[in-house]
Design a protein around this motif. Structure first.
Motif, PDB file in Angstrom:
ATOM      1  N   THR A   3       0.843  -1.207   0.000  1.00 43.27           N
ATOM      2  CA  THR A   3       0.000   0.000   0.000  1.00 43.27           C
ATOM      3  C   THR A   3       0.871   1.247   0.000  1.00 43.27           C
ATOM      4  O   THR A   3       0.624   2.202  -0.759  1.00 43.27           O
ATOM      5  CB  THR A   3      -0.931   0.000   1.218  1.00 43.27           C
ATOM      6  OG1 THR A   3      -1.796  -1.137   1.153  1.00 43.27           O
ATOM      7  CG2 THR A   3      -1.781   1.268   1.259  1.00 43.27           C
ATOM      8  N   LEU A   4       1.896   1.255   0.836  1.00 42.54           N
ATOM      9  CA  LEU A   4       2.802   2.405   0.900  1.00 42.54           C
ATOM     10  C   LEU A   4       3.591   2.559  -0.394  1.00 42.54           C
ATOM     11  O   LEU A   4       3.715   3.666  -0.938  1.00 42.54           O
ATOM     12  CB  LEU A   4       3.758   2.258   2.086  1.00 42.54           C
ATOM     13  CG  LEU A   4       3.123   2.340   3.470  1.00 42.54           C
ATOM     14  CD1 LEU A   4       4.144   1.953   4.551  1.00 42.54           C
ATOM     15  CD2 LEU A   4       2.583   3.734   3.743  1.00 42.54           C
ATOM     16  N   LEU A   5       4.122   1.451  -0.903  1.00 43.36           N
ATOM     17  CA  LEU A   5       4.922   1.510  -2.130  1.00 43.36           C
ATOM     18  C   LEU A   5       4.074   1.961  -3.312  1.00 43.36           C
ATOM     19  O   LEU A   5       4.540   2.724  -4.173  1.00 43.36           O
ATOM     20  CB  LEU A   5       5.547   0.139  -2.412  1.00 43.36           C
ATOM     21  CG  LEU A   5       6.634  -0.299  -1.425  1.00 43.36           C
ATOM     22  CD1 LEU A   5       6.978  -1.770  -1.616  1.00 43.36           C
ATOM     23  CD2 LEU A   5       7.886   0.559  -1.564  1.00 43.36           C
ATOM     24  N   ASN A   6       2.830   1.520  -3.361  1.00 42.29           N
ATOM     25  CA  ASN A   6       1.930   1.952  -4.439  1.00 42.29           C
ATOM     26  C   ASN A   6       1.617   3.434  -4.348  1.00 42.29           C
ATOM     27  O   ASN A   6       1.223   4.055  -5.345  1.00 42.29           O
ATOM     28  CB  ASN A   6       0.633   1.136  -4.406  1.00 42.29           C
ATOM     29  CG  ASN A   6       0.841  -0.314  -4.818  1.00 42.29           C
ATOM     30  OD1 ASN A   6       1.826  -0.639  -5.479  1.00 42.29           O
ATOM     31  ND2 ASN A   6      -0.057  -1.194  -4.409  1.00 42.29           N
ATOM     32  N   GLU A  49       3.943   5.570  -3.529  1.00 41.96           N
ATOM     33  CA  GLU A  49       5.259   6.187  -3.699  1.00 41.96           C
ATOM     34  C   GLU A  49       5.838   6.688  -2.380  1.00 41.96           C
ATOM     35  O   GLU A  49       6.484   7.736  -2.312  1.00 41.96           O
ATOM     36  CB  GLU A  49       5.198   7.307  -4.743  1.00 41.96           C
ATOM     37  CG  GLU A  49       4.743   6.804  -6.116  1.00 41.96           C
ATOM     38  CD  GLU A  49       4.680   7.912  -7.155  1.00 41.96           C
ATOM     39  OE1 GLU A  49       4.856   9.098  -6.790  1.00 41.96           O
ATOM     40  OE2 GLU A  49       4.468   7.586  -8.329  1.00 41.96           O
ATOM     41  N   VAL A  50       5.617   5.922  -1.324  1.00 42.27           N
ATOM     42  CA  VAL A  50       6.156   6.217   0.006  1.00 42.27           C
ATOM     43  C   VAL A  50       7.222   5.177   0.335  1.00 42.27           C
ATOM     44  O   VAL A  50       7.078   4.002  -0.002  1.00 42.27           O
ATOM     45  CB  VAL A  50       5.032   6.186   1.067  1.00 42.27           C
ATOM     46  CG1 VAL A  50       5.605   6.349   2.471  1.00 42.27           C
ATOM     47  CG2 VAL A  50       4.003   7.279   0.784  1.00 42.27           C
ATOM     48  N   ILE A  51       8.293   5.591   0.997  1.00 43.53           N
ATOM     49  CA  ILE A  51       9.383   4.702   1.379  1.00 43.53           C
ATOM     50  C   ILE A  51       9.100   4.125   2.763  1.00 43.53           C
ATOM     51  O   ILE A  51       9.081   4.874   3.757  1.00 43.53           O
ATOM     52  CB  ILE A  51      10.732   5.455   1.410  1.00 43.53           C
ATOM     53  CG1 ILE A  51      11.046   6.071   0.046  1.00 43.53           C
ATOM     54  CG2 ILE A  51      11.861   4.521   1.858  1.00 43.53           C
ATOM     55  CD1 ILE A  51      12.174   7.095   0.082  1.00 43.53           C
ATOM     56  N   PRO A  52       8.877   2.823   2.898  1.00 42.76           N
ATOM     57  CA  PRO A  52       8.749   2.231   4.225  1.00 42.76           C
ATOM     58  C   PRO A  52      10.122   2.121   4.892  1.00 42.76           C
ATOM     59  O   PRO A  52      11.082   1.665   4.274  1.00 42.76           O
ATOM     60  CB  PRO A  52       8.166   0.839   3.951  1.00 42.76           C
ATOM     61  CG  PRO A  52       7.698   0.863   2.524  1.00 42.76           C
ATOM     62  CD  PRO A  52       8.595   1.847   1.828  1.00 42.76           C
ATOM     63  N   VAL A  53      10.201   2.554   6.137  1.00 44.68           N
ATOM     64  CA  VAL A  53      11.422   2.445   6.934  1.00 44.68           C
ATOM     65  C   VAL A  53      11.101   1.490   8.082  1.00 44.68           C
ATOM     66  O   VAL A  53      10.250   1.780   8.919  1.00 44.68           O
ATOM     67  CB  VAL A  53      11.867   3.817   7.472  1.00 44.68           C
ATOM     68  CG1 VAL A  53      13.127   3.680   8.330  1.00 44.68           C
ATOM     69  CG2 VAL A  53      12.094   4.802   6.336  1.00 44.68           C
ATOM     70  N   ILE A  54      11.772   0.334   8.125  1.00 48.03           N
ATOM     71  CA  ILE A  54      11.340  -0.761   8.991  1.00 48.03           C
ATOM     72  C   ILE A  54      12.419  -1.124  10.008  1.00 48.03           C
ATOM     73  O   ILE A  54      13.566  -1.395   9.646  1.00 48.03           O
ATOM     74  CB  ILE A  54      10.999  -2.012   8.155  1.00 48.03           C
ATOM     75  CG1 ILE A  54       9.946  -1.664   7.099  1.00 48.03           C
ATOM     76  CG2 ILE A  54      10.507  -3.150   9.042  1.00 48.03           C
ATOM     77  CD1 ILE A  54       9.788  -2.728   6.031  1.00 48.03           C
ATOM     78  N   SER A  55      12.026  -1.165  11.277  1.00 50.27           N
ATOM     79  CA  SER A  55      12.916  -1.662  12.329  1.00 50.27           C
ATOM     80  C   SER A  55      12.577  -3.116  12.631  1.00 50.27           C
ATOM     81  O   SER A  55      11.434  -3.542  12.519  1.00 50.27           O
ATOM     82  CB  SER A  55      12.790  -0.810  13.595  1.00 50.27           C
ATOM     83  OG  SER A  55      11.461  -0.840  14.084  1.00 50.27           O
ATOM     84  N   SER A  56      13.594  -3.859  13.030  1.00 53.63           N
ATOM     85  CA  SER A  56      13.473  -5.318  13.095  1.00 53.63           C
ATOM     86  C   SER A  56      13.011  -5.815  14.469  1.00 53.63           C
ATOM     87  O   SER A  56      13.723  -6.539  15.174  1.00 53.63           O
ATOM     88  CB  SER A  56      14.806  -5.966  12.715  1.00 53.63           C
ATOM     89  OG  SER A  56      15.842  -5.471  13.549  1.00 53.63           O
ATOM     90  N   VAL A  57      11.820  -5.396  14.857  1.00 53.75           N
ATOM     91  CA  VAL A  57      11.143  -5.929  16.040  1.00 53.75           C
ATOM     92  C   VAL A  57       9.871  -6.596  15.549  1.00 53.75           C
ATOM     93  O   VAL A  57       9.111  -6.004  14.786  1.00 53.75           O
ATOM     94  CB  VAL A  57      10.824  -4.815  17.052  1.00 53.75           C
ATOM     95  CG1 VAL A  57       9.954  -5.348  18.190  1.00 53.75           C
ATOM     96  CG2 VAL A  57      12.117  -4.227  17.614  1.00 53.75           C
ATOM     97  N   ALA A  58       9.630  -7.846  15.969  1.00 56.26           N
ATOM     98  CA  ALA A  58       8.517  -8.629  15.433  1.00 56.26           C
ATOM     99  C   ALA A  58       7.425  -8.835  16.476  1.00 56.26           C
ATOM    100  O   ALA A  58       7.645  -8.705  17.687  1.00 56.26           O
ATOM    101  CB  ALA A  58       9.016  -9.982  14.924  1.00 56.26           C
ATOM    102  N   TYR A  59       6.248  -9.208  15.980  1.00 62.90           N
ATOM    103  CA  TYR A  59       5.104  -9.557  16.826  1.00 62.90           C
ATOM    104  C   TYR A  59       5.209 -11.036  17.189  1.00 62.90           C
ATOM    105  O   TYR A  59       5.296 -11.903  16.312  1.00 62.90           O
ATOM    106  CB  TYR A  59       3.809  -9.298  16.048  1.00 62.90           C
ATOM    107  CG  TYR A  59       2.543  -9.666  16.779  1.00 62.90           C
ATOM    108  CD1 TYR A  59       1.921  -8.752  17.624  1.00 62.90           C
ATOM    109  CD2 TYR A  59       1.963 -10.925  16.623  1.00 62.90           C
ATOM    110  CE1 TYR A  59       0.747  -9.079  18.295  1.00 62.90           C
ATOM    111  CE2 TYR A  59       0.798 -11.260  17.291  1.00 62.90           C
ATOM    112  CZ  TYR A  59       0.195 -10.342  18.130  1.00 62.90           C
ATOM    113  OH  TYR A  59      -0.950 -10.676  18.792  1.00 62.90           O
ATOM    114  N   GLY A  60       5.214 -11.326  18.480  1.00 59.74           N
ATOM    115  CA  GLY A  60       5.381 -12.698  18.930  1.00 59.74           C
ATOM    116  C   GLY A  60       4.123 -13.531  18.763  1.00 59.74           C
ATOM    117  O   GLY A  60       3.001 -13.038  18.937  1.00 59.74           O
ATOM    118  N   ILE A  61       4.310 -14.785  18.402  1.00 56.59           N
ATOM    119  CA  ILE A  61       3.205 -15.733  18.306  1.00 56.59           C
ATOM    120  C   ILE A  61       3.529 -16.948  19.179  1.00 56.59           C
ATOM    121  O   ILE A  61       4.623 -17.062  19.726  1.00 56.59           O
ATOM    122  CB  ILE A  61       2.938 -16.171  16.839  1.00 56.59           C
ATOM    123  CG1 ILE A  61       4.197 -16.813  16.219  1.00 56.59           C
ATOM    124  CG2 ILE A  61       2.481 -14.989  16.003  1.00 56.59           C
ATOM    125  CD1 ILE A  61       3.974 -17.364  14.820  1.00 56.59           C
TER     126      ILE A  61
END
Length: 305
Positions: free
Chosen positions: A174-177, A179-191
């Motif tokens: 959705t962001l890429l479509n 034309e926005v740059i996603p900036v992602i930090s590597s913390v995940a949702y635990g399952i």
């Protein structure tokens, strides 16, 4: 006919350095087929190392990412933040503990990891992109269930360190479509047993998994070395191109060793997941991303499927 002010301005630009305008034009022309090739394709960049600590290098990375987005490359930036986490742990008098080179993450450490990565570092990068004319949104793996992970199991207990089990790139697309740059930090949702908890994830692995889930054209890992070297003490022995199948034999020969092993393993994860090419580049050099992607010579090691 040009007026005097325009002529003076052009002269001052040309005299600013020794690069003739024809050479500038040649550089742009050389980049053209690469720009055309990557337009509307996805490239995932893992940002870390010295490039995050040196202000000149940080500015160059931000400019590279913005330029890529401006020429139509769907650009995703995944970042780490080990030195910043270490600095905050020291500030809070929290002792770091490592098990076989991996950070043990108890609940208190995880709070600091989440605060530093998802808060301070992520938002600083996002703000820098926007300050320099780009459009960015800062995220972590918890947002919209982007990264779901289970606690890593093995011979040694690492605490709240996760292994990615699911990647949902709906929000990224959705962001890429847009034309926005996603900036992602590597913390995940635990399952599983850690349902809803934040888990610490290796940023290289996160970038590789995200690249595979997006069907990316390329994964680019920024490091503090110039790439895979035949002789670790001689940068002139850089291996510019290698196949996925050769990585195992290079490990057996002792060419890929120590910290390069997890880097190439991440490249293998990406390639096995359908990413077209992976690159290990020297983030200590300004504009390393653009040089690797948009020039004939390149700057690091390219790994082909």
């Amino acid at each position: 006919m040009k007026n005097d002010s325009i002529i003076k301005n052009e002269d001052s630009i040309q005299n600013k350095d020794s690069i003739p305008n024809k050479d500038r034009a040649a550089t742009l022309i050389q980049a053209l087929p690469y720009i055309q090739s990557f337009c509307n394709k996805t490239i995932v960049v893992k940002y870390g190392g010295n490039a995050m600590l040196n202000s000149e290098l940080k500015k160059a990375v931000i400019e590279d990412v913005i330029l890529m987005a401006c020429v139509g490359v769907r650009t995703v930036l995944v970042h780490g933040g080990g030195p910043e986490i270490e600095a905050m742990l020291k500030k809070t008098n929290k002792e770091s503990r490592f098990v076989n080179g991996l950070r043990y993450t108890d609940e208190e450490t995880m709070d600091i990891v989440q605060m530093v990565l998802c808060g301070k570092v992520n938002k600083e990068i996002t703000a820098l992109i926007q300050k320099n004319g780009g459009r960015a949104v800062g995220l972590c793996g918890i947002d919209s269930g982007l990264l779901k992970a289970a606690r890593m199991k093995g011979e040694h207990d690492l605490g709240l360190v996760g292994e990615i089990k699911e990647v949902d790139v709906t929000m990224l697309n959705t962001l890429l479509n847009s034309e926005v740059i996603p900036v992602i930090s590597s913390v995940a949702y635990g399952i599983g047993e850690d349902e809803g908890k934040a888990l610490n994830i290796n940023a290289d692995i996160a970038a590789a998994k995200i690249a595979a889930a997006l069907g990316a054209e390329k994964l680019v890992l920024m490091t503090d070395v110039c790439g895979i070297l035949r002789d670790i003490n001689d940068e002139s022995t850089l291996i510019k191109s290698v196949s996925r199948a050769q990585l195992g034999s290079l490990q057996k020969e002792g060419i890929i060793t120590k910290g390069m092993i997890p880097k190439t393993d991440c490249c293998a994860i990406a390639l096995d997941g359908g990413v077209k090419k992976a690159h290990i580049i020297d983030g200590r050099l300004p504009h390393a991303i653009l040089i690797e992607l948009f020039t004939d010579e390149g700057i690091g090691t390219m790994i082909n499927p």
